[in-house]
Design a protein around this motif. Structure first.
Motif, PDB file in Angstrom:
ATOM      1  N   GLN A  21       3.284   4.343  -0.589  1.00 25.76           N
ATOM      2  CA  GLN A  21       3.591   5.069  -1.814  1.00 25.76           C
ATOM      3  C   GLN A  21       5.099   5.082  -2.089  1.00 25.76           C
ATOM      4  OE1 GLN A  21       1.053   7.133  -3.459  1.00 25.76           O
ATOM      5  NE2 GLN A  21      -0.535   6.284  -2.156  1.00 25.76           N
ATOM      6  N   HIS A  81       1.184   7.645   6.020  1.00 29.07           N
ATOM      7  CA  HIS A  81       0.668   7.148   4.744  1.00 29.07           C
ATOM      8  C   HIS A  81      -0.755   7.646   4.531  1.00 29.07           C
ATOM      9  CE1 HIS A  81      -0.456   4.426   1.502  1.00 29.07           C
ATOM     10  NE2 HIS A  81      -1.435   3.951   2.259  1.00 29.07           N
ATOM     11  N   GLN A 131      -1.192   9.625   0.948  1.00 32.46           N
ATOM     12  CA  GLN A 131      -2.384   9.422   0.126  1.00 32.46           C
ATOM     13  C   GLN A 131      -3.067  10.748  -0.194  1.00 32.46           C
ATOM     14  OE1 GLN A 131      -4.842   6.614   2.299  1.00 32.46           O
ATOM     15  NE2 GLN A 131      -4.093   4.906   1.061  1.00 32.46           N
ATOM     16  N   ASP A 152       0.805  -1.225   0.000  1.00 30.91           N
ATOM     17  CA  ASP A 152       0.000   0.000   0.000  1.00 30.91           C
ATOM     18  C   ASP A 152       0.837   1.273   0.000  1.00 30.91           C
ATOM     19  OD1 ASP A 152      -2.045  -1.803   0.209  1.00 30.91           O
ATOM     20  OD2 ASP A 152      -2.533  -1.354   2.294  1.00 30.91           O
ATOM     21  N   ARG A 187      -3.457  11.804  -4.034  1.00 31.83           N
ATOM     22  CA  ARG A 187      -4.800  11.700  -4.605  1.00 31.83           C
ATOM     23  C   ARG A 187      -5.543  13.022  -4.697  1.00 31.83           C
ATOM     24  NH1 ARG A 187      -6.996   6.341  -1.273  1.00 31.83           N
ATOM     25  NH2 ARG A 187      -5.386   4.869  -2.012  1.00 31.83           N
TER      26      ARG A 187
END
Length: 440
Positions: free
Chosen positions: A132, A234, A239, A130, A243
């Motif tokens: 990055q 994270h 994220q 998961d 995103r």
């Protein structure tokens, strides 16, 4: 005592967990701990450092190994039955920065370290799928030098960039427990695992004979802490930036994070200032605070009229992971981002040398020389990046001066002359500066 098995005895299990997590990124694991057996515990023991300080029970690695199989089995049985009681960590304080401040470090018991390692292996197999690409800290196959290379590459790719240098105030002390539990539950809901993590968060800290139970934070020094910190950021940072933030920016950008140290590279100054404005609000949602004096926007690149070069201009260097990065040129005259040992890092390294010489003033020269060589090579091993030769040479010169100063105190004849010091060095020469890292 049964021999510790090779690492590949449990690798098929880790591979299956990792593959399942990779194929199903939205899957929640409700059963994980059944993979942990006595072989898994042996491997966790093998991966646990044996030279660390002892915890509150006073048991070191050698004492634990005296009944290795019995101790591992008891840990495993207690974890699975729910009867395991996480002992409090022993807190010590180590100097930070210039020594005027200290950083608290928690030292778990050795048995607790082994069990934490076993759980970290489980969670790591899941979360490695998961995490990055921007995350470099405490991950297999990644390092601080990978983060430095990524930062340099991000700046060079745009011929100069705005770098947001961020400092999170007391990160490990302010992690909110309910956020940790909520973040873990998004991926792992195994009862044994979540119960153990909860026990470690609530284990308490022993200091000055008393035990305190902070409602937030995870002690630096715990085996599980780096993984929990990576999971925390994270969700809170990586994220969110990938995103939500990056798609809204006009120019190129790059986040580079090593544990709680991170920088963000921007091609466009307006993008940088917008993120700088919103970042404190995002971090506050998770109980984190940006240090107002250490968080700053830096221009790394060639001189440009719009950026200025005089009074009031943006800073021209950034500190990251022990190095100072700034715009410069190669020996052949090509523009580049140079990395040199940060002044505070050099001071800290020399203070360590000075403390060693003071403690071992009357040791034999051969014994002093052996340890000093290890320390000097270790310094080269980390700071030996291309373009940093001058700082390495300065470090060696300062080490020689410190050694001469303390050798002078072994005699009543006064300061040891450099002529006599050269004679000592003819037999006990220190390693010459060496670039140990490849150019990128």
């Amino acid at each position: 005592m049964t021999a510790t098995p090779r690492a590949d005895t449990i690798s098929p299990k880790l591979a299956r967990i990792a593959e399942l997590a990779r194929q199903a990124p939205d899957m929640v694991f409700t059963t994980l701990f059944h993979h942990v057996d006595i072989e898994w515990m042996r491997e966790a023991y093998r991966r646990t450092r044996k030279d660390g300080a002892v915890g509150v029970d006073g048991q070191d690695a050698a004492a634990f190994a005296a009944d290795l199989e019995g101790n591992l089995q008891r840990l495993l049985d207690a974890a699975k039955s729910g009867t395991y009681r996480a002992p409090p960590v022993r807190r010590v304080h180590i100097p930070k920065g210039d020594g005027s401040q200290t950083r608290p470090i928690g030292i778990p018991t050795f048995g607790d370290k082994v069990l934490q390692r076993a759980v970290a292996m489980l969670l790591g197999a899941v979360y490695e799928q998961d995490f990055q690409d921007c995350s470099y800290g405490f991950r297999p196959g990644r390092s601080a030098h990978g983060a430095l290379d990524a930062l340099r590459g991000g700046i060079l790719s745009t011929g100069g960039a705005w770098v947001l240098e961020v400092d999170l105030r007391k990160f490990f002390d302010t992690l909110e427990h309910h956020h940790i539990r909520e973040m873990l539950s998004q991926r792992v809901r195994d009862g044994v695992v979540t119960r153990l993590v909860g026990k470690w968060l609530n284990a308490g800290v022993m200091e000055s004979g008393g035990v305190a139970h902070p409602e937030e934070g995870t002690p630096q020094g715990g085996v599980i802490s780096p993984l929990l910190a990576n999971v925390y950021l994270h969700v809170a940072l990586d994220q969110w930036f990938t995103r939500e933030v990056r798609p809204r920016l006009r120019g190129r950008s790059k986040l580079v994070r090593y544990a709680d140290d991170f920088v963000i590279v921007f091609e466009d100054e307006g993008d940088a200032r917008k993120v700088w404005e919103v970042l404190p609000k995002r971090m506050a949602r998770y109980g984190l605070t940006l240090h107002p004096e250490k968080t700053r926007l830096v221009w790394i690149g060639p001189d440009h009229p719009s950026r200025g070069a005089g009074e009031g201009a943006a800073p021209r260097s950034v500190d990251f992971l022990g190095f100072t990065l700034f715009w410069g040129r190669t020996f052949s005259g090509l523009p580049t981002v140079r990395t040199q040992t940060r002044s505070k890092s050099l001071t800290k390294a020399l203070d360590s040398i000075r403390a060693f010489c003071r403690r071992h003033l009357h040791d034999a020269l051969c014994a002093q020389h052996q340890i000093l060589c290890q320390k000097v090579r270790g310094h080269y091993g980390y700071f030996g990046r291309p373009g940093n030769s001058e700082a390495l040479s300065r470090f060696l010169w300062e080490v020689r001066k410190i050694w001469r100063e303390w050798l002078s105190r072994r005699s009543s004849k006064g300061v040891l002359s450099w002529e006599h010091m050269h004679a000592v060095e003819a037999r006990f020469a220190l390693p010459t500066p060496k670039i140990t890292r490849r150019a990128t």
